[in-house]
Motif scaffolding. Structure first.
Motif, short mmCIF file in Angstrom:
data_model
loop_
_atom_site.label_atom_id
_atom_site.label_comp_id
_atom_site.label_asym_id
_atom_site.label_seq_id
_atom_site.Cartn_x
_atom_site.Cartn_y
_atom_site.Cartn_z
N THR A 296 0.83 -1.20 0.00
CA THR A 296 0.00 0.00 0.00
C THR A 296 0.86 1.26 0.00
OG1 THR A 296 -1.66 -1.22 1.23
CG2 THR A 296 -1.93 1.16 1.13
N LYS A 297 1.94 1.20 0.78
CA LYS A 297 2.81 2.38 0.84
C LYS A 297 3.42 2.65 -0.54
CE LYS A 297 6.50 4.46 3.70
NZ LYS A 297 6.78 5.44 2.71
N ILE A 298 3.85 1.58 -1.19
CA ILE A 298 4.42 1.75 -2.54
C ILE A 298 3.35 2.29 -3.48
CG2 ILE A 298 5.27 0.51 -4.55
CD1 ILE A 298 6.64 -1.42 -2.50
N ASN A 299 2.16 1.76 -3.35
CA ASN A 299 1.05 2.19 -4.20
C ASN A 299 0.74 3.66 -3.97
OD1 ASN A 299 -1.22 2.19 -5.81
ND2 ASN A 299 -2.55 1.47 -4.17
N HIS A 300 0.75 4.07 -2.72
CA HIS A 300 0.43 5.46 -2.42
C HIS A 300 1.54 6.43 -2.78
CE1 HIS A 300 -3.10 4.82 0.64
NE2 HIS A 300 -3.39 4.48 -0.60
N MET A 301 2.78 6.04 -2.57
CA MET A 301 3.87 6.99 -2.69
C MET A 301 4.74 6.79 -3.92
SD MET A 301 3.52 8.71 0.28
CE MET A 301 2.23 9.28 -0.56
N GLY A 302 4.48 5.68 -4.63
CA GLY A 302 5.40 5.28 -5.71
C GLY A 302 5.63 6.36 -6.75
N TYR A 303 4.58 7.09 -7.12
CA TYR A 303 4.77 8.07 -8.19
C TYR A 303 5.53 9.30 -7.71
CZ TYR A 303 0.39 9.59 -6.05
OH TYR A 303 -0.57 9.94 -5.16
#
Lengths: 370, 135, 295, 655
Positions: A296-303
């Protein structure tokens, strides 16, 4: 285009930076300066908000250690509007994080002047503390480190810095440059109108030949590109040691939620539910959300991830989070042709829809038949 | 002659070959006749260009190969440029010629071109002609 | 001084000699150095439209490879057939990755690959417009008083298919008119300027060519042209040579000379020895003399 | 087992749907299993829950006070959610406590050959819906006052008809047009098919009726500048262009344009007739007021002249007039902006033939019109001779996906037939030819009309397209094909009329952006549903009529205008509009004010308070689409009765 500030003569880069900051305060161009400063005991550095020009002594932005991503401090500093102008001295990754935070309105740059600089990378904080302990002249250690960097001596900088591709702060209002330049004079690039205003009547001289700098930057970039990993095959193994301390979330400059979506109470989990699930599934892993949390963290902050690596440094279990984020976020960002912090005008990929993306959707909906 | 239509007749290997060679979509044609109207050589043809596509839609490839139309076409590409449905008839004509010539037969016999003509004709005319009309 | 690579093709060395000669002299006068490719191949003269057979594309691609090896960006062509064949082969390679790879694999002996965008195949008309400029050309015009009326004939191969057209419109090209206008040469309304001349049918179906050319020639004559001008050696041949037959068979048929663009331009800039008039079956000299272009 | 946190007395109704569900799903097993599920207080199955007796059982249970949440396991909620919610209201229960578990479309129908699995799935579906309904809140619909006024954009026959229908029902209507007069395209036509009655004769009385209607406010020579608000409460800024004439004083007497020294081609006459720099588009204009065209007026160009000012007996000329923005508030908007013709200059292969005698259909109408530049005398614009050979070409630019427009413009077959007849009536010894591809004459009396042209007026119909036009002497040579004979046809014509494709009128894209409505791939306005909601748009309160939506003839336009008017009246007949309460809301505690939701909202329902760093949702605008919820990383955006916790527990019940 780079230019030399003519009035500033100093014996080394560090001195010239200090001189410039002192100048900004003396001339009342800004009301305060935020800059990493050496602790009285000389071991570590931390950020100080300086209003008296004399207090710029001891500033050491080039010290190869990063205890906090300074973009986090900007969130605090600009929480409420003030009319005081602040010059903030930032590493390139901090500039980029700050720009991302401006886009999502967590930092207000109304009265901020971002001054970036060529970053030589940093040691892992623990390692730095060990090394500096043994150094006699801790002031000079920073200069020694830069010299080593310039003469291409391999330094054991922390891993996430070793593959960092954005080590010049090209999107700051002003960036201070020294890589590939001979002089110890203060050389700056002015990148925004704001930056121009900050130095408007200062005497400058254009640097006509920056080919050596370009070459040097190119060389470093090529070397670093080769170190970058392209895929992760054992993600689950890598995050297995996670103890759910959430340190990575706490230090991440881009995690801005007031309360994390992944807090257990937000999941609506009662003890009864845990029990029910365990009965139904025969067993469940406790704590049970490590994979979900990281994904989730990657999904939220990845961009927006700027790969500053501070999460990796913060991890007590030495999970290579910096590398994990770097690989995932580079792929996400490439999808949208987006580089976080590259420009203030680039909109966040999730908030916009480009026309060609629309046609991609149409193509899927209406397959072209015979 | 009646044309008897059936699904087998329509599902024809030769037609598939035509589509493969030409890359054109025969079934997009709605028979507006703009190709025929603009064709500079249609007055010399046994059947007009749009009928070629119509017959292909019927799977009647032999019907076409015995007509002179494909040999009259001068590959000027006017039809393809104007077609409202983007059907490239010039490529279909080429495919038809290829289907014929690939059976190892020549339509024009280079040896039979009179010698004095060979002297005066430009090379481009000869080479182009032989390319289109010989295997 | 400009230098440009050049691919003549077969016919410009024989029946189309007047075209090459006049062009070379014209460009020499315009201070352009024309370097013929050392090792060019016949382009095949007509583009093969069979998508399952790539053999026919090898010759034009090889020529383009030679051009690439010169290191120059442009390859000048004069012949419309060459232009069409080279451009379409180039287009094919550029847009179809699979076919590009296949062709390049086949030519493994070549030193380098052709990707499709290294060389621009440029026709003489575009070259004059973009690299020399019609104004510059007009500055060199010395025969300013001539009232010669030309009918610019484009034919097919410079215009179709649309994606390789030298001009923006396949139906209403205007580059020759623009050129003549800039040089102060009158041109006439000529609705048959893009209608096919019959092309290679001239070998075995003369009647088709005669029928086509008579329509084109009549249109030019009816619209009061003194001269048809073209840039294709095959169009030239068909339009010029068929007039003998037409005179014999059509009562009242009026002949009209056919000349290459470069022949006319050469005359206007004062080069009188560029052309071998004996090669024309309709001798243009009487008209040229009448219009003050020949002494 | 009781759940302490949440309402826990759920009634479940299982519908057999005849054999639709019951023959696949084992109802008994389902009932048995679900009755054991925590919180289920009551369960009942019945053959047809939606039937009258079924609803009686349902209502009884509601009234019993035994339950506070209901799950109906039946067909898709699109079919009967409303039925059961309405029933619950009658039984005194909040309708938003009723949820549907779809065990027909999503279960029995798709698993008809695996009964056991279907039964299991039905149980799972029901459990998850029970989980969701556990946390449902009682909601009440949001109500809002509506403004009982309407704006109609475009005052052609379509917009006029809409305005009249609405105004005659007593609702105040603003009728806007960017031209100085109402009337639109129909005012330009000569006669109309299939009756051949004079367009002006049937239109002018309508125009007068519109002009005199007390409930209609004309806003001609005006354009929409900005639209804000929402259904029932639109705020529209309208730019009233400067006419340089005080319309309160002007009576349209016409002395000014008689005196005006500057003559320019008239747009109304399709440029084959003339008008002055001060003008009314045509003599029957409504309102009958003049405007000064400042691009051509000598005073504006050279600073000298002002003859009109001197001539005007009423002192109405006002060179100082400025354009102004007027604001109006309306409850609904109808877009009826009509069409333009595709430019004939885009048809490259015909260009060689273009001259004054190659006309588009509308220009030909002006040539035929008795009030047109030739008073209806059919002559060639080039030399004034009567054309003896006349060629009509259909589908020019239409049905040409490769080069021009892909669609059929729908009216050309009919108006071309009309043109040929009108031509023959004026030139009995002339020969009309029509190049066509298909004749589309599907309206009432249309086919008969076309046949009349062919049989009685000897029009020669040639089936094929025209490849090329070119000029020869003073003729236009038409080169076409007749695919029926397989021949190439060459006609040396005196005149050629091109039935140019129809396309939405210019500026529709900007207007659609202002109104937040969609256009389709061809630029026409998109209706909400092609069959069932043909005059509504996806933006509530905005409707479409006429050719702005798709090509259509006058008959269809008037019918559609009536439909649009009735939809508007239906909307405004309620004192208040009720809005579905299933909307989003922002948890202020959690909102960090990043603003990502704002750009995601297609309905402009979210605003960001930059000072407070919080987002706010206007629940009247919110359509409950959920885009903000997906975007919000913090979980601050939530939807009523679709909360994250509800989803978690739904998933939980399944895994």
């Amino acid at each position: 285009m780079l230019q030399m500030l003519k009035g500033i003569k100093a014996k080394n880069h560090l001195e010239s930076i200090k001189y410039f900051l002192r100048y900004l305060l003396q001339e009342k161009r800004v009301d305060a300066v935020l800059v990493p400063k050496r602790h009285p005991n000389g071991r570590s550095v931390s950020h100080a908000l300086i209003t008296d020009p004399l207090n710029t002594e001891g500033s050491d932005p080039l010290a190869p250690v990063q205890t906090v991503n300074a973009a986090c401090i900007l969130k605090e500093l600009t929480k409420e509007p003030t009319d005081k102008k602040i010059a903030v001295v930032l590493r390139p990754c901090e500039v980029r994080a700050a720009i991302e935070l401006i886009k999502i309105k967590q930092v207000s740059d109304e009265n901020l002047y971002m001054i970036g600089y060529d970053c030589p990378g940093v040691y892992d904080a623990k390692e730095y503390m060990n090394i500096i302990e043994k150094e006699e002249d801790r002031e000079k250690f920073t200069l020694k480190y830069i010299e080593a960097f310039l003469s291409d001596k391999k330094e054991e900088i922390r891993e996430s810095c070793s593959y960092c591709m954005y080590f010049t702060a090209d999107s700051a209002d002003i960036n201070m440059a020294w890589i590939g330049l001979n002089s110890s004079d203060l050389v700056i690039g002015v990148n925004t109108e704001k930056g121009k205003k900050l130095i408007n009547d200062l005497e400058t001289e254009e640097i006509s030949d920056s080919s050596r700098r370009k070459e040097k930057i190119g060389m470093i970039s090529t070397g670093r590109k080769q170190i970058q990993k392209d895929r992760i095959d054992n993600f689950l193994d890598l995050i297995q040691p996670c103890i759910r301390c959430y340190n990575c979330r706490e230090v991440c400059p881009l995690c801005y939620c007031k309360e994390c979506l992944l807090e257990p109470e937000k999941m609506g989990y009662s003890s009864v539910r845990y029990m029910n699930r365990a009965i139904k599934k025969k067993q469940i892993k406790m704590p049970d959300d490590t994979v979900l949390y990281h994904l989730t963290k990657i999904n939220h902050m990845g961009y927006s991830c700027v790969s500053c690596g501070i999460c990796e440094q913060a991890c007590p279990m030495d999970i290579p989070l910096g590398m994990i984020y770097n690989v995932f976020s580079r792929k996400i960002q490439a999808l949208f042709d987006y580089v976080p912090g590259r420009s203030r005008d680039e909109e966040l990929p999730v908030t916009t829809f480009r026309e060609e993306e629309l046609s991609e959707v149409e193509d899927i909906q209406q397959p072209r038949g015979k | 002659m009646n044309v008897q239509l059936s699904s087998e007749e329509l599902d024809n290997e030769d037609i598939d070959k035509i589509i493969e060679i030409s890359g054109a979509n025969l079934f997009a044609c709605y028979q507006c006749g703009k190709c025929t109207a603009g064709c500079p050589t249609s007055e010399f043809m046994d059947i007009p260009p749009h009928e070629v596509i119509r017959l292909l839609q019927f799977g009647q490839i032999e019907e076409i190969l015995c007509k002179n139309t494909l040999w009259i076409c001068a590959s000027c590409i006017t039809c393809a440029v104007r077609c409202p449905k983007g059907v490239d008839l010039s490529k279909i004509m080429e495919a038809l010629r290829q289907i014929f010539l690939r059976k190892n037969v020549n339509y024009v016999h280079p040896n039979e071109v009179p010698n004095e003509e060979l002297q005066t004709l430009p090379q481009i005319a000869l080479i182009a002609n032989f390319r289109k009309f010989t295997h | 001084m400009l230098t440009v690579s050049y691919m003549p093709g077969c016919t410009l060395k024989t029946t189309g000699r007047n075209y090459e000669d006049s062009m070379l002299k014209l460009l020499y006068k315009l201070n352009v150095k024309v370097e013929e490719l050392k090792n060019w191949f016949c382009c095949g003269t007509t583009y093969s439209m069979a998508s399952d057979n790539l053999m026919n594309q090898l010759a034009p691609i090889r020529t383009l490879l030679r051009a690439k090896q010169t290191g120059r960006r442009e390859l000048l062509v004069l012949c419309s057939m060459c232009y069409n064949t080279l451009r379409r082969a180039q287009d094919l390679v550029l847009h179809d990755e699979e076919k590009r790879n296949k062709i390049n694999e086949f030519m493994y002996l070549e030193e380098t690959n052709f990707n499709g965008d290294e060389v621009r195949v440029i026709h003489l008309l575009n070259y004059l417009k973009e690299f020399i400029g019609f104004e510059t050309l007009a500055d060199g015009i010395i025969k300013k008083t001539s009232d010669l009326k030309v009918a610019p004939y484009y034919g097919c191969m410079l215009l179709r298919p649309e994606e390789i057209s030298i001009d923006e419109s396949s139906e209403n090209p205007g580059i020759m008119e623009e050129l003549f206008q800039a040089c102060g040469i009158d041109n006439v309304y000529f609705p048959f300027k893009t209608e096919c001349c019959g092309s290679y049918q001239t070998v075995n179906k003369k009647d088709i060519v005669i029928s086509r050319t008579s329509k084109i020639i009549n249109s030019a004559v009816n619209n009061k042209a003194d001269m048809i001008t073209t840039s294709c050696p095959l169009c030239y041949f068909n339009l010029d040579s068929s007039q003998g037959t037409l005179v014999d068979n059509v009562p009242g048929f009026k002949t009209i000379p056919v000349m290459y663009v470069s022949q006319i331009l050469a005359l206007f800039v004062g080069i009188e020895d560029a052309t071998d008039y004996s090669m024309h079956s309709i001798d243009p000299r009487p008209v040229l003399k009448e219009k003050g272009l020949l002494g | 087992m009781k759940n302490p946190e949440h309402m826990n007395r759920i009634g479940v109704f299982v519908c057999h749907c005849g054999i639709n569900i019951a023959s696949i799903v084992d109802i008994e097993a389902v009932t048995k299993e679900i009755s054991k599920y925590p919180g289920v207080e009551f369960i009942k199955d019945y053959q047809y829950m939606c039937s009258e007796p079924g609803q009686m059982i349902f209502k009884e249970a509601c009234r019993s006070g035994q339950i506070d949440g209901i799950v109906v396991a039946s067909c898709s909620p699109t079919l009967h959610e409303t039925t059961f919610r309405r029933a619950s209201i009658e039984a005194g229960m909040n309708p938003y406590r009723v949820e549907i578990a779809n065990i027909r479309e999503q279960c029995s129908w798709v698993h008809h050959d695996e009964e056991e699995k279907a039964t299991e799935k039905a149980i799972d579906i029901m459990k998850s819906v029970i989980e969701r309904s556990r946390r449902n809140e009682s909601l009440t619909e949001v109500s809002l006052q509506t403004i009982k006024k309407v704006l109609v954009i475009g005052a052609g026959i379509s917009g006029m008809q809409v305005a009249l229908n609405i105004a005659n029902s007593g609702v105040e209507t603003f009728l806007l047009d960017r031209q100085p007069s109402i009337g639109g395209r129909m005012a330009q036509l000569s006669e109309t098919f299939p009756t051949l009655d004079c367009s002006q004769c049937i239109l002018t009385p309508r125009m007068v009726e519109v002009g005199q209607n007390k409930n209609i406010t004309l806003m001609t020579y005006s354009e929409v500048e900005e639209v804000s608000g929402y259904v029932g409460n639109f705020n529209v800024k309208i730019r009233r262009k400067a006419a340089y004439v005080d319309w309160d004083k002007c009576t349209g007497c016409g002395i000014c344009y008689q005196k005006c020294p500057k003559t320019v081609p008239s747009e109304f006459e399709q440029l084959i007739g003339k008008r002055k720099a001060i003008y009314t588009p045509f003599p029957q204009a409504v309102p009958n007021k003049v405007v000064i065209d400042n691009n051509n007026c000598l005073y504006f160009k050279t600073g000298k002249c002002r003859l009109c000012e001197k001539a005007c007996p009423l002192g109405a000329i006002d060179f100082e007039q400025k354009e102004r923005i007027e604001e109006i508030e309306v409850g609904a908007i109808v877009v009826a902006t009509g069409y333009d013709l595709y430019e004939k200059e885009k048809i490259e292969e015909y260009k060689m033939g273009y001259c004054e005698d190659v006309l588009d259909g509308l220009t030909f109408e002006r040539l035929l019109s008795s009030s047109g530049p030739t008073q209806g005398k059919l002559v060639r614009p080039s030399d004034g001779t009567v054309p003896k050979e006349i060629v009509f070409i259909q589908c020019v630019g239409s049905r040409d996906p490769d080069n021009h427009l892909p669609y059929c413009s729908r009216i050309c077959c009919m108006y071309t037939a009309k043109h040929t007849m009108l031509y023959k009536h004026r030139v009995p010894d002339g020969q009309p030819y029509v190049f066509y591809m298909d004749i589309r004459s599907g309206g009432k009396n249309y086919e008969e009309f076309v046949q009349r042209a062919i049989e009685e007026d000897n029009v020669l119909y040639i089936r094929g397209r025209v490849a090329r036009l070119y000029r020869e002497d003073d003729k236009v040579v038409v080169v076409g094909a007749d695919t029926l004979s397989g021949k190439t046809i060459v006609i040396r014509a005196d005149m050629v009329v091109l039935a140019m494709a129809m396309r939405p009128s210019g500026g529709i894209e900007e207007l659609s952006k202002k109104l937040k409505i969609q256009v389709d791939g061809n630029g026409f306005l998109s209706e909400a549903h092609p069959k069932l909601r043909p005059v509504e748009t996806l933006t509530q309160g905005v409707f479409v009529a006429g050719c702005a939506q798709a090509p259509k003839d006058i008959t269809d336009t008037v019918s559609q205008a009536g439909a649009a008017a009735s939809k508007v009246l239906e909307l405004l007949s309620n004192e208040k509009l009720l809005h579905d309460p299933i909307t989003s809301w922002i948890d202020e505690e959690l909102c960090a004010g990043c603003g990502q939701c704002v750009s995601q909202c297609s309905y402009n329902a979210i605003q960001l308070d930059e000072k407070k760093r919080k987002a706010f949702i206007n629940e009247i605008l919110c359509q409950g689409c959920g885009a903000c919820i997906v975007t919000c990383p913090s979980g601050a955006a939530q939807q009523k009765n679709f909360t994250i916790k509800q989803y978690y527990s739904m998933i939980e019940s399944l895994v």
